[in-house]
Design a protein around this motif. Structure first.
Motif, mmCIF file in Angstrom:
data_model
loop_
_atom_site.group_PDB
_atom_site.id
_atom_site.type_symbol
_atom_site.label_atom_id
_atom_site.label_comp_id
_atom_site.label_asym_id
_atom_site.label_seq_id
_atom_site.Cartn_x
_atom_site.Cartn_y
_atom_site.Cartn_z
ATOM 1 N N HIS A 34 76.283 21.639 60.829
ATOM 2 C CA HIS A 34 77.712 21.407 61.106
ATOM 3 C C HIS A 34 78.301 22.326 61.977
ATOM 4 C CE1 HIS A 34 77.639 19.379 57.196
ATOM 5 N NE2 HIS A 34 78.712 18.854 57.337
ATOM 6 N N VAL A 35 77.419 22.779 63.105
ATOM 7 C CA VAL A 35 77.783 23.540 64.055
ATOM 8 C C VAL A 35 77.822 22.615 65.190
ATOM 9 C CG1 VAL A 35 77.397 25.617 65.576
ATOM 10 C CG2 VAL A 35 76.939 25.658 63.465
ATOM 11 N N ALA A 39 74.964 29.529 67.311
ATOM 12 C CA ALA A 39 75.292 29.936 66.025
ATOM 13 C C ALA A 39 74.365 31.123 65.742
ATOM 14 C CB ALA A 39 74.840 28.915 65.146
ATOM 15 N N ILE A 40 74.955 32.018 64.682
ATOM 16 C CA ILE A 40 74.209 33.249 64.439
ATOM 17 C C ILE A 40 74.048 32.829 62.904
ATOM 18 C CG2 ILE A 40 74.512 35.561 63.901
ATOM 19 C CD1 ILE A 40 75.714 35.820 66.581
ATOM 20 N N VAL A 41 72.932 33.142 62.453
ATOM 21 C CA VAL A 41 72.524 33.020 60.954
ATOM 22 C C VAL A 41 72.412 34.406 60.255
ATOM 23 C CG1 VAL A 41 70.925 32.262 59.229
ATOM 24 C CG2 VAL A 41 71.170 31.163 61.279
ATOM 25 N N ILE A 42 73.249 34.745 59.317
ATOM 26 C CA ILE A 42 73.314 35.922 58.742
ATOM 27 C C ILE A 42 73.265 35.995 57.113
ATOM 28 C CG2 ILE A 42 75.527 36.466 59.026
ATOM 29 C CD1 ILE A 42 74.982 39.476 59.371
ATOM 30 N N ASP A 43 72.759 36.659 56.300
ATOM 31 C CA ASP A 43 72.929 36.638 54.705
ATOM 32 C C ASP A 43 74.251 37.485 54.482
ATOM 33 O OD1 ASP A 43 70.798 35.145 54.492
ATOM 34 O OD2 ASP A 43 69.344 36.817 54.298
ATOM 35 N N VAL A 79 66.846 31.935 71.805
ATOM 36 C CA VAL A 79 66.726 32.294 70.380
ATOM 37 C C VAL A 79 66.741 33.773 70.318
ATOM 38 C CG1 VAL A 79 65.304 32.286 68.370
ATOM 39 C CG2 VAL A 79 65.495 30.193 69.635
ATOM 40 N N VAL A 80 67.307 34.738 69.752
ATOM 41 C CA VAL A 80 67.343 36.118 69.780
ATOM 42 C C VAL A 80 67.494 36.347 68.196
ATOM 43 C CG1 VAL A 80 68.606 38.257 70.378
ATOM 44 C CG2 VAL A 80 68.791 36.199 71.674
ATOM 45 N N SER A 121 68.885 24.711 71.235
ATOM 46 C CA SER A 121 67.971 25.223 70.090
ATOM 47 C C SER A 121 68.648 24.390 68.814
ATOM 48 C CB SER A 121 68.107 26.675 69.951
ATOM 49 O OG SER A 121 67.345 27.487 71.235
ATOM 50 N N LEU A 122 69.653 24.381 68.798
ATOM 51 C CA LEU A 122 70.219 23.654 67.524
ATOM 52 C C LEU A 122 70.160 22.179 67.643
ATOM 53 C CD1 LEU A 122 73.596 25.710 67.356
ATOM 54 C CD2 LEU A 122 71.815 25.943 65.784
ATOM 55 N N ASP A 123 70.340 21.694 68.941
ATOM 56 C CA ASP A 123 70.298 20.223 68.936
ATOM 57 C C ASP A 123 68.612 19.857 68.815
ATOM 58 O OD1 ASP A 123 72.795 19.834 69.775
ATOM 59 O OD2 ASP A 123 72.325 20.402 72.068
#
Length: 325
Positions: free
Chosen positions: A81-82, A87-91, A114-115, A162-164
Motif C-alpha cells: 500500500h505504499v 518506505a521505512i519498516v519499523i516495529d 536498501v538501508v 526496491s518496493l516495486d
C-alpha cells in the motif's frame, strides 16, 4: 514521500509512546511523511487506538487485516500500500529507535536503495536468545548462497524501485529478511544499539522463532534436501559394509545367533534416518502445495487514510480486496 510502515499485533500498551517518539522525528525531515499502521488481527483494542491516532494527525493511516496472518504477511500488506516514494519498516515496540530514521534517510539520499539497521548490541535479551539468533545467521550463511546481513531485523529503508521489485515476489511462504536481500540493488548498513521493549510482551516465543528459522532456510536453500541425500548414501554404505562383515563371518565361522542389541541399534538408526529424510522432503513438499493453491497473502478488513487501489492494479487485485471504513 516517505511512508513509515509499522506492523503490529496486540500492541495497545506501546502505541501512544511509539507515536510520541516517532512524530517529532518525522517533523525534522524535509520529505513529506506519513505513518501506516498494519493491524494483524489484534484482539486488545489496538485498532481502536490506531483510529484515534489517525483522527488526531492526518499523517497517520491504518490497515486492519481480516485475521492474524502473521508478521510477514502484515509487512507485505503495508509495503503493497505504499504507492509513492520510499518506505521505512519499523516495529512499534521501540526496540528499534525512531531517532535512527534520519540516518537511514541520509544514506538513501546518497543513492542507496536498501538501508538496513544492524544491531551492535541487543539490550534486554537473554543469553539464550542472543546465542540462538547468532547460530541461525551462521547456519543461514553456510546453507544459502544468499547473503543475509547478520543481527539485522526488519528495520530498514526501501527505495521506490526496491518496493516495486518486492511487489513482484508473491510467494506464499515468505521470509522477508531474505526477500529484502534477494532483490539486490545498492544496500548499506547503519549500526545501532537495540533497546529493550518499553511495554507489553514479545509475540516471538522460541517456537515461533524456530518456525521462522525453518521458513528462512527452506525458502532460500535446498541444502537440507542435499544433506538428507548424503546422509542416506552414507547410511546405505555403512549398512552394506556391516552386512558384508556379517555375511563373511557367517561363512567363515558359522551362523551363530548373536548380536541382537547391535541389530536393534542398526534398525533404529536406519529407521530414524529415513524418517528424518521424509520429514525434510515433507517440508519442501508442503511449501510447494501451499504455492500451488495460489491463495491471497492477506485480506484487508478496514482501512483509514489509505487509498483503495483499483481492481486493475496487477499487484493488489492478486493479493487482497480492501475495504474503506
Amino acid at each position: 514521500m516517505l511512508t513509515i510502515v509499522a506492523p503490529l499485533y496486540n500492541e495497545s500498551a506501546v502505541l501512544d509512546s511509539f507515536c510520541q517518539r516517532l512524530l517529532p522525528v518525522l517533523d525534522q525531515l524535509q520529505e513529506q511523511t506519513r505513518v501506516l499502521f498494519v493491524d494483524d488481527g489484534s484482539q486488545d483494542g489496538s485498532w481502536q487506538l490506531v483510529m484515534r491516532l489517525a483522527a488526531s494527525d492526518s499523517r497517520i493511516g491504518g490497515l486492519r487485516l481480516s485475521r492474524n496472518f502473521g508478521k510477514e504477511a502484515a509487512l507485505t500488506a503495508g509495503l503493497d500500500h505504499v504507492r509513492q516514494g520510499a518506505a521505512i519498516v519499523i516495529d512499534t515496540d521501540l526496540q528499534d529507535p525512531p531517532e535512527l530514521i534520519p540516518q537511514l534517510v541520509e544514506q538513501w539520499a546518497q543513492g542507496y536503495d536498501v538501508v538496513y539497521a544492524t544491531r551492535r548490541n541487543r539490550l534486554g535479551e537473554t543469553w539464550l536468545k542472543k546465542t540462538t539468533a547468532l547460530g541461525f545467521y551462521r547456519v543461514m550463511a553456510r546453507l544459502s548462497d544468499l547473503a543475509v546481513p547478520q543481527n539485522t531485523g526488519d528495520f530498514r529503508l526501501l527505495s521506490r524501485r526496491s518496493l516495486d521489485a518486492l511487489q513482484q515476489l508473491r510467494e506464499r511462504q515468505r521470509y522477508m529478511k531474505g526477500l529484502f536481500s534477494w532483490i539486490g540493488f545498492r544496500q548499506t548498513a547503519v549500526q545501532f544499539d537495540r533497546d529493550p521493549r518499553i511495554g507489553g510482551r514479545s509475540k516471538w516465543n522460541y517456537w515461533r522463532l524456530l518456525k521462522l528459522a525453518v521458513e528462512g532456510i527452506t525458502s532460500f536453500s535446498t541444502a537440507p534436501l542435499q544433506l538428507a541425500t548424503w546422509v542416506g548414501l552414507g547410511s546405505a554404505a555403512l549398512a552394506f559394509v556391516y552386512g558384508s562383515w556379517v555375511l563373511g563371518r557367517a561363512l567363515l565361522f558359522g551362523d551363530v545367533v548373536r548380536g541382537y542389541p547391535s541389530l536393534m541399534v542398526v534398525i533404529l538408526f536406519l529407521g530414524g534416518v529415513q524418517l528424518l529424510a521424509l520429514g525434510v522432503i515433507g517440508e519442501y513438499l508442503g511449501r510447494n502445495y501451499a504455492e500451488t493453491k495460489q491463495r491471497p497473502l492477506y485480506f484487508v478488513d478496514a482501512s483509514i487514510g489509505v487509498p483503495v487501489p483499483s481492481a486493475a492494479d496487477p499487484v493488489m487485485s492478486a493479493t487482497d480486496t480492501p475495504s474503506q471504513s
